[in-house]
Scaffold this motif. Structure first.
Motif, PDB file in Angstrom:
ATOM      1  N   SER A  19       0.789  -1.228   0.000  1.00 43.44           N
ATOM      2  CA  SER A  19       0.000   0.000   0.000  1.00 43.44           C
ATOM      3  C   SER A  19       0.826   1.286   0.000  1.00 43.44           C
ATOM      4  CB  SER A  19      -0.950   0.022   1.204  1.00 43.44           C
ATOM      5  OG  SER A  19      -0.231  -0.141   2.416  1.00 43.44           O
ATOM      6  N   GLU A  20       2.078   1.210   0.420  1.00 35.43           N
ATOM      7  CA  GLU A  20       2.918   2.414   0.451  1.00 35.43           C
ATOM      8  C   GLU A  20       4.380   2.013   0.358  1.00 35.43           C
ATOM      9  OE1 GLU A  20       3.589   6.489   3.174  1.00 35.43           O
ATOM     10  OE2 GLU A  20       2.051   5.014   3.724  1.00 35.43           O
ATOM     11  N   GLU A  34       4.783  -0.489   3.349  1.00 34.24           N
ATOM     12  CA  GLU A  34       3.572  -0.735   4.139  1.00 34.24           C
ATOM     13  C   GLU A  34       2.687  -1.739   3.417  1.00 34.24           C
ATOM     14  OE1 GLU A  34       0.803   2.442   6.160  1.00 34.24           O
ATOM     15  OE2 GLU A  34      -0.077   1.850   4.231  1.00 34.24           O
ATOM     16  N   ARG A  36      -1.253  -3.633   3.511  1.00 34.02           N
ATOM     17  CA  ARG A  36      -2.623  -3.457   3.992  1.00 34.02           C
ATOM     18  C   ARG A  36      -3.381  -4.769   3.826  1.00 34.02           C
ATOM     19  NH1 ARG A  36      -7.014   0.108   5.721  1.00 34.02           N
ATOM     20  NH2 ARG A  36      -8.808  -1.269   5.472  1.00 34.02           N
ATOM     21  N   ASN A  37      -4.058  -5.177   4.885  1.00 35.82           N
ATOM     22  CA  ASN A  37      -4.909  -6.361   4.858  1.00 35.82           C
ATOM     23  C   ASN A  37      -6.336  -5.930   4.542  1.00 35.82           C
ATOM     24  OD1 ASN A  37      -6.294  -8.746   5.274  1.00 35.82           O
ATOM     25  ND2 ASN A  37      -5.950  -8.808   7.486  1.00 35.82           N
ATOM     26  N   ASN A  38      -6.836  -6.290   3.378  1.00 36.79           N
ATOM     27  CA  ASN A  38      -8.194  -5.917   2.984  1.00 36.79           C
ATOM     28  C   ASN A  38      -9.254  -6.878   3.508  1.00 36.79           C
ATOM     29  OD1 ASN A  38      -7.276  -3.683   1.555  1.00 36.79           O
ATOM     30  ND2 ASN A  38      -7.053  -4.825  -0.368  1.00 36.79           N
ATOM     31  N   ARG A  75      -2.875  -2.657   8.967  1.00 35.50           N
ATOM     32  CA  ARG A  75      -1.639  -2.430   8.236  1.00 35.50           C
ATOM     33  C   ARG A  75      -0.467  -3.062   8.969  1.00 35.50           C
ATOM     34  NH1 ARG A  75      -4.841   2.039   7.297  1.00 35.50           N
ATOM     35  NH2 ARG A  75      -4.773   2.906   5.183  1.00 35.50           N
ATOM     36  N   VAL A  96      -0.250  -1.585  14.973  1.00 39.31           N
ATOM     37  CA  VAL A  96       0.366  -1.839  13.670  1.00 39.31           C
ATOM     38  C   VAL A  96       1.659  -2.627  13.864  1.00 39.31           C
ATOM     39  CG1 VAL A  96       1.389  -0.796  11.607  1.00 39.31           C
ATOM     40  CG2 VAL A  96      -0.629   0.258  12.671  1.00 39.31           C
ATOM     41  N   GLN A 154       2.067   6.008  -2.776  1.00 41.97           N
ATOM     42  CA  GLN A 154       0.909   5.504  -2.056  1.00 41.97           C
ATOM     43  C   GLN A 154      -0.133   4.976  -3.033  1.00 41.97           C
ATOM     44  OE1 GLN A 154      -0.510   8.203   0.962  1.00 41.97           O
ATOM     45  NE2 GLN A 154       1.570   8.815   1.536  1.00 41.97           N
ATOM     46  N   LEU A 158      -6.979   0.299  -2.997  1.00 36.80           N
ATOM     47  CA  LEU A 158      -6.399  -0.906  -2.412  1.00 36.80           C
ATOM     48  C   LEU A 158      -6.979  -2.180  -2.997  1.00 36.80           C
ATOM     49  CD1 LEU A 158      -6.340   0.246   1.307  1.00 36.80           C
ATOM     50  CD2 LEU A 158      -4.406   0.139  -0.264  1.00 36.80           C
ATOM     51  N   ASP A 178      -3.495   6.228   8.260  1.00 37.95           N
ATOM     52  CA  ASP A 178      -4.311   6.525   7.100  1.00 37.95           C
ATOM     53  C   ASP A 178      -3.622   7.572   6.246  1.00 37.95           C
ATOM     54  OD1 ASP A 178      -6.383   4.794   7.747  1.00 37.95           O
ATOM     55  OD2 ASP A 178      -7.302   6.258   9.089  1.00 37.95           O
TER      56      ASP A 178
END
Length: 222
Positions: A19-20, A34, A36-38, A75, A96, A154, A158, A178
């Protein structure tokens, strides 16, 4: 499956995505990636049947420790600094997970990052499946202000394909938090300008540019 004659489905995404990416830091900055878990449930970063077989981030040469996981809709960070020092320095929330430090570096000229999970071991060893991949670059059509100017790369959507520069923007780094511009960033970007990341012909675009600059100054400690 897709019926004959119908449009093909898009590529499968996630549930965990990159994600980043902070690949070219300003002075005294620190590299990080970074995730991200969706998903609506925690994701284990190892094979429960063989806990020593863990996920890895290929390209960076990083293997997650046994027992690692990402919270539901949460995240995680992979950092080049000692994790507790990174958490303190950048105020990363306690929920996190921070993993690291990774031994190598994120290439400033761009490289392929692949988030991979282990399949059940076979007689010829462990096989890995790529869940998400991003080949970022420091040249157009990727946002060039992320190349040492202060911002990070970024991901905009997502749940959309990540290995495409159109789904990435440059903004003030937000490791574990965020994004500063969290309203899905739907304003058109001036992708092929060497100077601009946001469309300066709209009020919204100008506001976003100001927010990016202010966020970068905060990141640099001004």
């Amino acid at each position: 499956s897709t019926p004959l004659g119908a449009a093909n489905a898009g590529p499968r995404v996630g549930p965990v995505v990159i994600s980043e990416i902070m690949y070219h830091t300003p002075q005294n900055g620190d590299q990080f990636v970074e995730l991200r878990n969706n998903a609506s449930t925690n994701v284990l970063l190892y094979d429960p049947a063989s806990p020593t077989n863990t996920w890895k981030l290929a390209g960076l040469g990083f293997a997650f420790p046994t027992g690692g996981e990402i919270p539901a809709a949460g995240r995680a960070l992979i950092v080049g600094l000692e994790p507790s020092a990174f958490r303190t320095k950048y105020g990363v929330p306690p929920e996190v997970p921070v993993f690291g430090p990774f031994a190598g570096t994120l290439q400033q000229s761009g490289e392929l990052l692949e988030l991979q999970w282990p399949r059940p071991p076979y007689t010829n060893g462990i096989g890995y499946v790529t869940m998400d991949a991003v080949r970022y670059n420091d040249k157009l059509p990727w946002p060039t202000v992320a190349d040492g100017g202060g911002p990070s790369l970024q991901r905009i959507h997502l749940d959309a394909f990540g290995n495409d520069p159109i789904n990435w923007t440059a903004a003030a780094p937000t490791p574990g938090g965020d994004p500063l511009l969290a309203d899905a960033l739907t304003t058109p970007f001036v992708r092929r300008s060497h100077l601009l990341t946001f469309d300066p012909t709209t009020v919204r675009g100008r506001v976003r540019h100001v927010l990016m600059v202010l966020g970068t100054l905060l990141w640099l400690g001004f």
